[in-house]
Structures are given as C-alpha cells and as structure tokens.
Design an enzyme around this catalytic site. Structure first.
Site, PDB file in Angstrom:
ATOM      1  N   CYS A  88       4.647  -2.541  -9.413  1.00 53.91           N
ATOM      2  CA  CYS A  88       3.735  -2.744  -8.278  1.00 53.91           C
ATOM      3  C   CYS A  88       3.816  -1.476  -7.429  1.00 53.91           C
ATOM      4  O   CYS A  88       4.867  -1.191  -6.837  1.00 53.91           O
ATOM      5  CB  CYS A  88       4.162  -3.971  -7.480  1.00 53.91           C
ATOM      6  SG  CYS A  88       3.144  -4.257  -6.023  1.00 53.91           S
ATOM      7  N   GLU A 117       4.539 -10.699  -7.897  1.00 56.15           N
ATOM      8  CA  GLU A 117       3.322 -10.369  -7.151  1.00 56.15           C
ATOM      9  C   GLU A 117       2.551 -11.599  -6.714  1.00 56.15           C
ATOM     10  O   GLU A 117       2.378 -12.542  -7.493  1.00 56.15           O
ATOM     11  CB  GLU A 117       2.387  -9.508  -8.012  1.00 56.15           C
ATOM     12  CG  GLU A 117       2.759  -8.060  -8.012  1.00 56.15           C
ATOM     13  CD  GLU A 117       1.637  -7.178  -8.536  1.00 56.15           C
ATOM     14  OE1 GLU A 117       0.458  -7.461  -8.265  1.00 56.15           O
ATOM     15  OE2 GLU A 117       1.957  -6.210  -9.230  1.00 56.15           O
ATOM     16  N   CYS A 135      -3.946  -1.893  -4.211  1.00 54.44           N
ATOM     17  CA  CYS A 135      -3.179  -1.917  -5.455  1.00 54.44           C
ATOM     18  C   CYS A 135      -2.825  -0.474  -5.825  1.00 54.44           C
ATOM     19  O   CYS A 135      -3.715   0.319  -6.142  1.00 54.44           O
ATOM     20  CB  CYS A 135      -4.024  -2.556  -6.561  1.00 54.44           C
ATOM     21  SG  CYS A 135      -3.208  -2.552  -8.165  1.00 54.44           S
ATOM     22  N   GLY A 136      -1.531  -0.155  -5.741  1.00 50.86           N
ATOM     23  CA  GLY A 136      -1.103   1.228  -5.991  1.00 50.86           C
ATOM     24  C   GLY A 136      -1.319   1.666  -7.425  1.00 50.86           C
ATOM     25  O   GLY A 136      -1.858   2.752  -7.689  1.00 50.86           O
ATOM     26  N   HIS A 147       4.024  -7.280   1.950  1.00 53.78           N
ATOM     27  CA  HIS A 147       5.222  -7.250   1.088  1.00 53.78           C
ATOM     28  C   HIS A 147       6.438  -7.776   1.855  1.00 53.78           C
ATOM     29  O   HIS A 147       6.587  -7.507   3.047  1.00 53.78           O
ATOM     30  CB  HIS A 147       5.519  -5.816   0.626  1.00 53.78           C
ATOM     31  CG  HIS A 147       4.446  -5.272  -0.242  1.00 53.78           C
ATOM     32  ND1 HIS A 147       4.454  -5.419  -1.604  1.00 53.78           N
ATOM     33  CD2 HIS A 147       3.298  -4.616   0.064  1.00 53.78           C
ATOM     34  CE1 HIS A 147       3.360  -4.873  -2.116  1.00 53.78           C
ATOM     35  NE2 HIS A 147       2.638  -4.370  -1.118  1.00 53.78           N
ATOM     36  N   GLY A 194       4.200  -2.116  -3.759  1.00 54.49           N
ATOM     37  CA  GLY A 194       5.544  -2.673  -3.577  1.00 54.49           C
ATOM     38  C   GLY A 194       6.611  -1.585  -3.598  1.00 54.49           C
ATOM     39  O   GLY A 194       7.571  -1.617  -2.816  1.00 54.49           O
TER      40      GLY A 194
HETATM   41  N1  LIG Z   1      -0.059  -4.468  -8.597  1.00 50.91           N
HETATM   42  C1  LIG Z   1      -0.487  -3.987  -7.378  1.00 50.91           C
HETATM   43  C2  LIG Z   1      -0.786  -4.931  -6.252  1.00 50.91           C
HETATM   44  C3  LIG Z   1      -1.880  -5.928  -6.641  1.00 50.91           C
HETATM   45  C4  LIG Z   1      -2.303  -6.857  -5.517  1.00 50.91           C
HETATM   46  C5  LIG Z   1      -1.219  -7.783  -5.045  1.00 50.91           C
HETATM   47  N2  LIG Z   1      -0.819  -8.736  -6.030  1.00 50.91           N
HETATM   48  C6  LIG Z   1      -1.708  -8.519  -3.772  1.00 50.91           C
HETATM   49  O1  LIG Z   1      -2.204  -9.658  -3.874  1.00 50.91           O
HETATM   50  O2  LIG Z   1      -1.594  -7.936  -2.696  1.00 50.91           O
HETATM   51  C7  LIG Z   1       0.076  -2.635  -6.981  1.00 50.91           C
HETATM   52  O3  LIG Z   1       0.354  -1.848  -7.914  1.00 50.91           O
HETATM   53  O4  LIG Z   1       0.180  -2.316  -5.807  1.00 50.91           O
END
Ligand SMILES: N[C@@H](CCC[C@H](N)C(=O)O)C(=O)O
Length: 283
Positions: free
Chosen positions: A225, A216, A76-77, A167, A228
């Site tokens: 994200c 997400e 999670c970035g 992603h 992302g």
């Molecule tokens: N919000 C995040 C990523 C969080 C995890 C994602 N939903 C997953 O299940 O891979 C970010 O900022 O990278």
C-alpha cells in the site's frame, strides 16, 4: 455485447484493473459493480480493485480508485505509479514530468525510463495530515492523532495519518506476529473511524528501514500500500525514530518502496510499476 478494454498492472503486487477512460465509456452508476465484478478471482479477472485513468481539467490525467468491495477511495500510491507508467507509455502525456489529479489532491509524477519503458516512478504525494478531525477520527480534536483500541483484552496504540486517505499505523515488536487478519478488519470498521480506515502494522528497524504489512480498507490484505508506506514513514519521523530528508526503505510484502519526508513538508515515494496483461472484459 457490452465490453471494455483493460490493462492489469501492479505496484509491488498491489494489483488493479486499469481502464483508459480517454477511450472507454463506463457508466457512472455501474462503476462500483464493475469493480466488484472484475476483482473476483473466480468469475472476473482477480484484483485488489479497479482504477480509471480519466481526462482532467486541472492536471494531465485523473485517477479514480475503486476497492474490490466497490467502494471508491480518494488516493492510491501504488495506483499513482501505475497510472503514471500507463499515461507515459500510451502517450497521454509527452513529458517525463507531469501532474495527476486524484479525488484528494493533485500530485507530481516523474517517470524513470529503461529502454524507453517506464521502470520506476517517483511521486510527490503532498503533505501528510495528522489532525484528528481531518483524517477523520472521531473524538476530541488533536493536532497529532494518537489513540488506543481495546481488542481481546489488550490496548493497542496507533497513530492516525491521512495521505489523502485515512491510515491507522500500529507499531509492533515483531512483524511476523502482527495481528494482521484479526485486529486489521476489527480496526478497519471500528467506530472511531467514520469513513473506516486502512490499517498498517510496522516494525521499525535501525538504519531507516521499516517492515510493513497492511489490511486495506475495502480490499483486505494486499501485498503493498503506497499511501500506507508514506503514512508509516511520516508517523515514525514524527515520533522521532527517523529524520526528515532521509530516505526510509519500507519493506512491504511485495517489495520495497523508498519514502522521504522532505523538510518543505512534502512526502516523496519512489518505486516500481509493472504491466501484467491486457484484454477485453465482457460485462
Ligand atoms: N493500495 C492503495 C490504497 C487503495 C485505497 C485504500 N484501500 C482506501 O480505501 O483508502 C495504495 O497503494 O495506496
């Protein structure tokens, strides 16, 4: 009564309940249901999920991330920047330069101070993965994963990237008309993605800028994200739209991130981390 202390933080509006596991003791078997409980906006605190800041054997601290549906993510970035701010401001680390372990890798964090508080954080996110089987995306192996999904009689092309988590990046002409809440959840659970997927819609602009919205995995629409944004930037460099070593500004719903894919292979992310509130949660 069972309770634990928490801090609510956000990175560009992507907000999580952070728990300091150096001091709190949540049982492994309860983590998923606690994440669901704290995330509920009506009966909990309200968040995109829960992030644990834990001791690490191989780095200075370890981050564990739970989406608001209780599933555990590998990276999670925005969470990394908030964990870095929390770790520095709570003296879990002494230097402004330190390492954070995630389930997928170990990253380097650099905190930037303003009046002794951390305002911005730079993270070396490591190398992106484009190989289809490693993202993972099912089907015939590809070194650079590209595919299409049929939705409402139309084929939608995407690029697959792993930044420690999976992603699917869809380029659109106009971000305002991106099919975020229709194609987003459809792709998240599509059979091509055995571990499901985070879904980004992006509009490429001139001068190294990208407009970005995200659906997400495990949390739905969020304001931002970090992984992302990295996936979107490297996918577009790989496509030849932008260049390595040049910062790309990604405009997310909650604000801007600066992403640079350096020619040594690593992806750098720079952006803010903010503390909202602290409290005690009663289970
Ligand atoms: N919000 C995040 C990523 C969080 C995890 C994602 N939903 C997953 O299940 O891979 C970010 O900022 O990278």
């Amino acid at each position: 009564m069972n309770s634990f202390r928490y801090t609510k933080m956000h990175g560009l509006g992507n907000n999580y309940i952070y728990v300091n596991m150096f001091e709190e003791n949540l049982k492994e078997e309860d983590l998923s249901s606690i994440a669901i409980s704290v995330s509920n906006i009506h009966t909990g605190i309200g968040s995109d999920g829960m992030i644990l800041i834990c001791p690490s054997d191989v780095a200075d601290v370890k981050m564990r991330v739970f989406n608001n549906d209780g599933s555990e993510a590998k990276n999670c970035g925005n969470g990394l920047r908030c964990v870095a701010k929390y770790a520095f401001e709570h003296a879990l680390v002494k230097d402004t330069n330190f390492k954070i372990e995630t389930i997928s890798n170990i990253v380097k964090a650099i905190v930037h101070l303003e009046n002794d508080a951390v305002s911005l954080v730079t993270i070396n996110m490591g190398e992106p993965i484009f190989q289809r089987s490693l993202i993972p995306i099912s089907g015939e192996e590809q070194e650079f994963a590209k595919d299409q999904i049929l939705f409402e009689d139309e084929l939608h092309s995407f690029i697959g990237v792993s930044m420690g988590n999976p992603h699917a990046v869809f380029e659109v002409r106009d971000i305002k008309n991106a099919p975020l809440t229709t194609l987003g959840p459809y792709v998240e659970k599509h059979e091509l993605f055995p571990e499901s997927v985070n879904v980004e819609f992006i509009e490429c602009l001139p001068h190294n800028e990208i407009n970005f919205v995200v659906w997400e995995r495990g949390s739905g629409v969020t304001q931002a994200c970090g992984t992302g944004a990295c996936a979107a930037a490297v996918a577009m460099v790989q496509e030849g739209k932008y260049n390595k070593d040049e910062p790309i500004t990604v405009h997310l719903q909650g604000g801007d991130l600066q992403i640079t894919w350096s020619s040594d292979g690593d992806v750098w992310m720079k952006g803010p981390a903010v503390t909202i509130t602290e409290g005690i949660y009663y289970l």
